[in-house]
Design a protein around this motif. Structure first.
Motif, PDB file in Angstrom:
ATOM      1  N   LYS A  87      40.693  40.107  31.968  1.00  0.00           N
ATOM      2  CA  LYS A  87      41.915  39.886  32.741  1.00  0.00           C
ATOM      3  C   LYS A  87      42.926  40.999  32.441  1.00  0.00           C
ATOM      4  O   LYS A  87      43.516  41.579  33.353  1.00  0.00           O
ATOM      5  CB  LYS A  87      42.490  38.509  32.382  1.00  0.00           C
ATOM      6  CG  LYS A  87      43.631  38.108  33.288  1.00  0.00           C
ATOM      7  CD  LYS A  87      44.124  36.730  32.982  1.00  0.00           C
ATOM      8  CE  LYS A  87      45.272  36.414  33.950  1.00  0.00           C
ATOM      9  NZ  LYS A  87      46.088  35.331  33.478  1.00  0.00           N
ATOM     10  N   GLU A  88      43.062  41.298  31.163  1.00  0.00           N
ATOM     11  CA  GLU A  88      44.025  42.336  30.749  1.00  0.00           C
ATOM     12  C   GLU A  88      43.688  43.689  31.398  1.00  0.00           C
ATOM     13  O   GLU A  88      44.582  44.406  31.824  1.00  0.00           O
ATOM     14  CB  GLU A  88      43.975  42.453  29.219  1.00  0.00           C
ATOM     15  CG  GLU A  88      44.999  43.401  28.644  1.00  0.00           C
ATOM     16  CD  GLU A  88      44.751  43.617  27.139  1.00  0.00           C
ATOM     17  OE1 GLU A  88      44.179  42.705  26.485  1.00  0.00           O
ATOM     18  OE2 GLU A  88      45.115  44.705  26.654  1.00  0.00           O
ATOM     19  N   PHE A  89      42.375  44.001  31.495  1.00  0.00           N
ATOM     20  CA  PHE A  89      41.982  45.306  32.037  1.00  0.00           C
ATOM     21  C   PHE A  89      41.761  45.276  33.557  1.00  0.00           C
ATOM     22  O   PHE A  89      41.283  46.247  34.135  1.00  0.00           O
ATOM     23  CB  PHE A  89      40.710  45.811  31.338  1.00  0.00           C
ATOM     24  CG  PHE A  89      40.892  46.020  29.858  1.00  0.00           C
ATOM     25  CD1 PHE A  89      41.937  46.799  29.374  1.00  0.00           C
ATOM     26  CD2 PHE A  89      40.039  45.408  28.951  1.00  0.00           C
ATOM     27  CE1 PHE A  89      42.122  46.981  28.007  1.00  0.00           C
ATOM     28  CE2 PHE A  89      40.224  45.588  27.581  1.00  0.00           C
ATOM     29  CZ  PHE A  89      41.273  46.372  27.111  1.00  0.00           C
ATOM     30  N   GLY A  90      42.063  44.134  34.174  1.00  0.00           N
ATOM     31  CA  GLY A  90      41.961  44.048  35.630  1.00  0.00           C
ATOM     32  C   GLY A  90      40.535  44.100  36.139  1.00  0.00           C
ATOM     33  O   GLY A  90      40.260  44.614  37.222  1.00  0.00           O
ATOM     34  N   ILE A  91      39.590  43.556  35.340  1.00  0.00           N
ATOM     35  CA  ILE A  91      38.185  43.516  35.787  1.00  0.00           C
ATOM     36  C   ILE A  91      37.831  42.085  36.165  1.00  0.00           C
ATOM     37  O   ILE A  91      38.023  41.153  35.379  1.00  0.00           O
ATOM     38  CB  ILE A  91      37.223  44.012  34.677  1.00  0.00           C
ATOM     39  CG1 ILE A  91      37.506  45.488  34.368  1.00  0.00           C
ATOM     40  CG2 ILE A  91      35.771  43.824  35.089  1.00  0.00           C
ATOM     41  CD1 ILE A  91      36.579  46.079  33.316  1.00  0.00           C
ATOM     42  N   GLU A  92      37.349  41.926  37.378  1.00  0.00           N
ATOM     43  CA  GLU A  92      36.911  40.598  37.831  1.00  0.00           C
ATOM     44  C   GLU A  92      35.519  40.306  37.242  1.00  0.00           C
ATOM     45  O   GLU A  92      34.662  41.197  37.204  1.00  0.00           O
ATOM     46  CB  GLU A  92      36.851  40.598  39.362  1.00  0.00           C
ATOM     47  CG  GLU A  92      36.167  39.391  39.939  1.00  0.00           C
ATOM     48  CD  GLU A  92      37.053  38.576  40.860  1.00  0.00           C
ATOM     49  OE1 GLU A  92      38.252  38.412  40.538  1.00  0.00           O
ATOM     50  OE2 GLU A  92      36.538  38.120  41.883  1.00  0.00           O
ATOM     51  N   ILE A  93      35.327  39.061  36.795  1.00  0.00           N
ATOM     52  CA  ILE A  93      34.002  38.650  36.283  1.00  0.00           C
ATOM     53  C   ILE A  93      33.426  37.632  37.260  1.00  0.00           C
ATOM     54  O   ILE A  93      34.090  36.645  37.606  1.00  0.00           O
ATOM     55  CB  ILE A  93      34.112  38.003  34.878  1.00  0.00           C
ATOM     56  CG1 ILE A  93      34.862  38.900  33.882  1.00  0.00           C
ATOM     57  CG2 ILE A  93      32.718  37.641  34.348  1.00  0.00           C
ATOM     58  CD1 ILE A  93      34.181  40.200  33.514  1.00  0.00           C
ATOM     59  N   ALA A  94      32.209  37.899  37.702  1.00  0.00           N
ATOM     60  CA  ALA A  94      31.541  36.957  38.603  1.00  0.00           C
ATOM     61  C   ALA A  94      30.222  36.540  37.960  1.00  0.00           C
ATOM     62  O   ALA A  94      29.705  37.240  37.085  1.00  0.00           O
ATOM     63  CB  ALA A  94      31.277  37.615  39.943  1.00  0.00           C
ATOM     64  N   ARG A  95      29.690  35.417  38.369  1.00  0.00           N
ATOM     65  CA  ARG A  95      28.419  34.948  37.797  1.00  0.00           C
ATOM     66  C   ARG A  95      27.599  34.246  38.873  1.00  0.00           C
ATOM     67  O   ARG A  95      28.034  34.115  40.022  1.00  0.00           O
ATOM     68  CB  ARG A  95      28.680  34.008  36.624  1.00  0.00           C
ATOM     69  CG  ARG A  95      29.334  32.712  37.038  1.00  0.00           C
ATOM     70  CD  ARG A  95      29.422  31.732  35.897  1.00  0.00           C
ATOM     71  NE  ARG A  95      30.061  30.495  36.339  1.00  0.00           N
ATOM     72  CZ  ARG A  95      29.712  29.299  35.950  1.00  0.00           C
ATOM     73  NH1 ARG A  95      28.716  29.142  35.109  1.00  0.00           N
ATOM     74  NH2 ARG A  95      30.331  28.225  36.392  1.00  0.00           N
ATOM     75  N   VAL A  96      26.450  33.756  38.463  1.00  0.00           N
ATOM     76  CA  VAL A  96      25.597  32.965  39.355  1.00  0.00           C
ATOM     77  C   VAL A  96      25.643  31.537  38.807  1.00  0.00           C
ATOM     78  O   VAL A  96      24.895  31.207  37.885  1.00  0.00           O
ATOM     79  CB  VAL A  96      24.150  33.510  39.360  1.00  0.00           C
ATOM     80  CG1 VAL A  96      23.282  32.727  40.329  1.00  0.00           C
ATOM     81  CG2 VAL A  96      24.135  34.990  39.713  1.00  0.00           C
TER      82      VAL A  96
END
Ligand code: NAD
Length: 333
Positions: A87-96
């Protein structure tokens, strides 16, 4: 979109290519993602990662510096990701979130049957012309009590199979489900489940609350000779305590598809090397232990679905700036 696919194997390429249909530029990288390999994502807007890739703050910072905006996990669990750092680095995390709960539940049952009827030993004996039955005695699952810890998608499938065997099913989950009750499970507190069950199968995620859930104290309350199955995440059991449980006989048999330190071992061929992990090596000396290398998910149906949903996550992020199945700090808080 350019995507760096870490920890990729021939089967990942096969299923991802079929699902991708040329939409995204997928760069297949064999190495595991960690601080030393993150540089290989250079030029990619997204990273596709798997269960043992390291997504801690250091790696996420390195990815962010290179312009990575999305990490698409091709698995359900996300215990290997520092969500706050993402969140801090502005990276979205997605999963299955769901692919084939049947694949995983059925593997748990395969382990139970193998351990109980000693198929691993019987098969080796027959190949050597030894048809003696001594040491191969099993028991009927019918009428036995199975304790299911974690009754989400996989737990529910597993409960339905156990009910089909004619087992009595006890369940523990902080969020009980009516579907599991309808399938025949009775919710109890964890101490009662551990105390009453002939077989205990773990289907909860690895979280700070479930880390070493099965420890020395928990094992001391279990039935003598209990069968323990862990196909969820290695850290849910304290392996050293489980080895002591096997030596004392409290744990009568053990089936593992996951292991605390598996990222140093699994998903590669080490048959020409020495195993340096003494705890793991000790586990392999017990005749009543069966270990598989994190393969419960490994069915055609599951890989097809994982690839399809991973491509959906990438396409949705490319089109709307939001993955189809995001994971966020808020969601797990
Ligand atoms: P899910 O989210 O549908 O269900 C998990 C359940 O665990 C939920 O009902 C949740 O309330 C419960 N839970 C959370 N904390 C708990 C606790 N402290 N005690 C008991 N229950 C608790 O997830 P799922 O799809 O059923 O998958 C379960 C786990 O299986 C995943 O988190 C993953 O670690 C593991 N898994 C392993 C493989 C494999 O190949 N070995 C494949 C897929 C998933």
């Amino acid at each position: 979109m350019r995507v760096a696919v870490f920890s990729s194997k021939s089967y990942d390429r096969q299923f991802l290519e079929a699902a991708n249909g040329g939409k995204h530029q997928l760069m297949y990288l064999e190495p595991r993602l960690d601080a030393s390999t993150a540089i290989a994502a250079d030029g990619a807007l997204a990273v596709c990662a798997f269960v043992n890739d390291h997504l801690d703050a250091e790696v996420l910072a390195a990815l962010a510096r290179q312009g990575v905006k999305l990490v698409a996990l091709r698995c359900a669990g996300f215990n290997n990701v520092d969500l706050a750092a993402a969140k801090e680095f502005g990276i979205e995390i997605a999963r299955v979130p769901e692919y084939s709960p049947y694949s995983v539940a059925e593997h748990a049952v395969a382990m139970m049957l193998t351990l109980n009827r000693k198929i691993h030993r019987a098969s080796a004996r027959v190949r050597e012309g030894n048809f003696a039955l001594e040491g191969l005695l099993g028991f009927d699952f019918h009428g036995k009590t199975v304790g299911v810890v974690g009754t989400g998608k996989i737990g529910l499938c597993f409960i339905r199979i156990m009910a089909g065997f004619g087992c009595k099913v006890l369940a523990y989950d902080p969020h009980p489900s009516q579907d599991c009750v309808d399938a025949g499970a009775r919710y109890v507190e964890l101490p009662e489940l551990l105390h009453e069950s002939d077989i205990v199968s773990l289907h909860c995620p690895l979280t700070p609350q479930t880390q070493h859930l099965i420890n020395e104290q928990a094992i001391a309350t279990m039935k003598h000779g209990v069968m323990l199955i862990n196909i969820s995440r290695g850290g849910i059991i304290d392996t050293r305590a489980v080895i002591r449980g096997l030596k004392s006989g409290i744990i009568g048999s053990l089936g593992l598809d996951v292991y605390e330190e598996e990222d140093n071992l699994f998903f590669r061929d080490l048959s020409n090397s020495m195993i340096h992990d003494d705890v793991f090596a000790r586990l392999l000396t017990f005749p009543n232990v069966v270990v598989t290398g994190h393969q419960a998910f490994f069915t055609q149906e599951a890989l097809t679905e994982i690839a399809k949903i991973t491509i959906e996550n990438l396409s949705s992020f490319e089109q709307n700036g939001k993955a189809a199945h995001p994971v966020s700090v808020e969601r797990i808080a």
